[in-house]
Design a protein around this motif. Structure first.
Motif, PDB file in Angstrom:
ATOM      1  N   GLU A  12      60.828  64.758  48.690  1.00 34.91           N
ATOM      2  CA  GLU A  12      60.408  66.005  49.252  1.00 34.91           C
ATOM      3  C   GLU A  12      60.809  66.979  47.974  1.00 34.91           C
ATOM      4  OE1 GLU A  12      61.015  69.536  52.516  1.00 34.91           O
ATOM      5  OE2 GLU A  12      61.302  67.381  53.110  1.00 34.91           O
ATOM      6  N   ALA A  13      62.245  66.868  47.338  1.00 31.36           N
ATOM      7  CA  ALA A  13      62.428  67.993  46.323  1.00 31.36           C
ATOM      8  C   ALA A  13      61.797  67.768  45.178  1.00 31.36           C
ATOM      9  CB  ALA A  13      63.855  67.658  46.228  1.00 31.36           C
ATOM     10  N   ALA A  14      61.431  66.276  44.840  1.00 34.65           N
ATOM     11  CA  ALA A  14      60.719  65.950  43.621  1.00 34.65           C
ATOM     12  C   ALA A  14      59.272  66.414  43.895  1.00 34.65           C
ATOM     13  CB  ALA A  14      60.709  64.298  43.513  1.00 34.65           C
ATOM     14  N   PRO A  25      60.233  58.701  42.209  1.00 36.75           N
ATOM     15  CA  PRO A  25      60.939  59.738  42.755  1.00 36.75           C
ATOM     16  C   PRO A  25      60.263  60.521  44.070  1.00 36.75           C
ATOM     17  CG  PRO A  25      60.948  59.825  40.545  1.00 36.75           C
ATOM     18  CD  PRO A  25      59.923  58.850  40.668  1.00 36.75           C
ATOM     19  N   THR A  77      60.553  58.303  47.444  1.00 43.82           N
ATOM     20  CA  THR A  77      61.921  58.093  48.122  1.00 43.82           C
ATOM     21  C   THR A  77      62.124  59.051  49.404  1.00 43.82           C
ATOM     22  OG1 THR A  77      63.072  59.524  46.835  1.00 43.82           O
ATOM     23  CG2 THR A  77      62.778  57.124  45.908  1.00 43.82           C
ATOM     24  N   TRP A 100      65.119  59.686  50.128  1.00 45.41           N
ATOM     25  CA  TRP A 100      66.481  60.299  49.711  1.00 45.41           C
ATOM     26  C   TRP A 100      66.217  61.679  48.585  1.00 45.41           C
ATOM     27  CZ3 TRP A 100      65.502  55.210  48.581  1.00 45.41           C
ATOM     28  CH2 TRP A 100      65.220  55.044  47.314  1.00 45.41           C
ATOM     29  N   GLY A 101      64.822  61.548  48.125  1.00 50.09           N
ATOM     30  CA  GLY A 101      64.726  62.709  47.210  1.00 50.09           C
ATOM     31  C   GLY A 101      63.286  63.281  47.137  1.00 50.09           C
TER      32      GLY A 101
END
Length: 153
Positions: free
Chosen positions: A83-85, A75, A78, A80-81
């Motif tokens: 940075e948030a993870a 996670p 990726t 697509w996600g």
């Protein structure tokens, strides 16, 4: 009767999984040794572990609680996600884990879109974690591709 019933996995999907596993050999001896070392050296049952790699079985062998809901590093890598993870991971450090296992040799571009292993990715793309390892943790042991870091006393 379940005779002839499909398990929901077609032969093309199954062969893709087999190819993926064959491309990334698993060092089962290192996984077990790291887990057993962690189990034997943990300061208590409340100790938490972060595995930055693709070997969640280390949690099982160690008996330690996972630090976050992320059981492996995909996670974080990726587009697509990631940075948030990574932000969620760093927020969790308000109560840091006792140990962090960092893995090399876990390149999984089919899953993450990134060709770097977790160690290289962390060093290049996760400065918050890299800096915490350098200042708040020490490398305690190495088991094959697994580096085990523990909090400094």
């Amino acid at each position: 009767c379940s005779c002839g019933a499909s398990n929901g996995v077609d032969s093309q999907s199954e062969s893709s999984v087999v190819r993926l596993v064959q491309q990334r050999p698993v060092d089962t001896a290192a996984n077990r040794a790291a887990g057993e070392w962690l189990a034997g050296n943990a300061p208590g049952p409340e100790a938490k572990l972060l595995v930055l790699g693709f070997e969640p079985v280390v949690y099982l062998y160690s008996g330690l609680e996972q630090f976050t809901r992320f059981i492996f590093s995909v996670p974080f890598k990726t587009a697509w996600g990631g940075e948030a993870a990574q932000q969620e991971l760093m927020r969790a450090f308000s109560d840091p884990p006792w140990a962090i296992v960092v893995q090399s040799s876990d390149r999984l571009p089919q899953m993450s879109g990134d060709r770097r292993d977790s160690r290289q990715f962390m060093r290049e793309e996760m400065p918050g974690l890299r800096d915490r390892l350098a200042t708040e943790y020490r490398i305690a042991e190495t088991f094959g591709p697994l580096e085990v870091y523990v909090r400094r006393q």
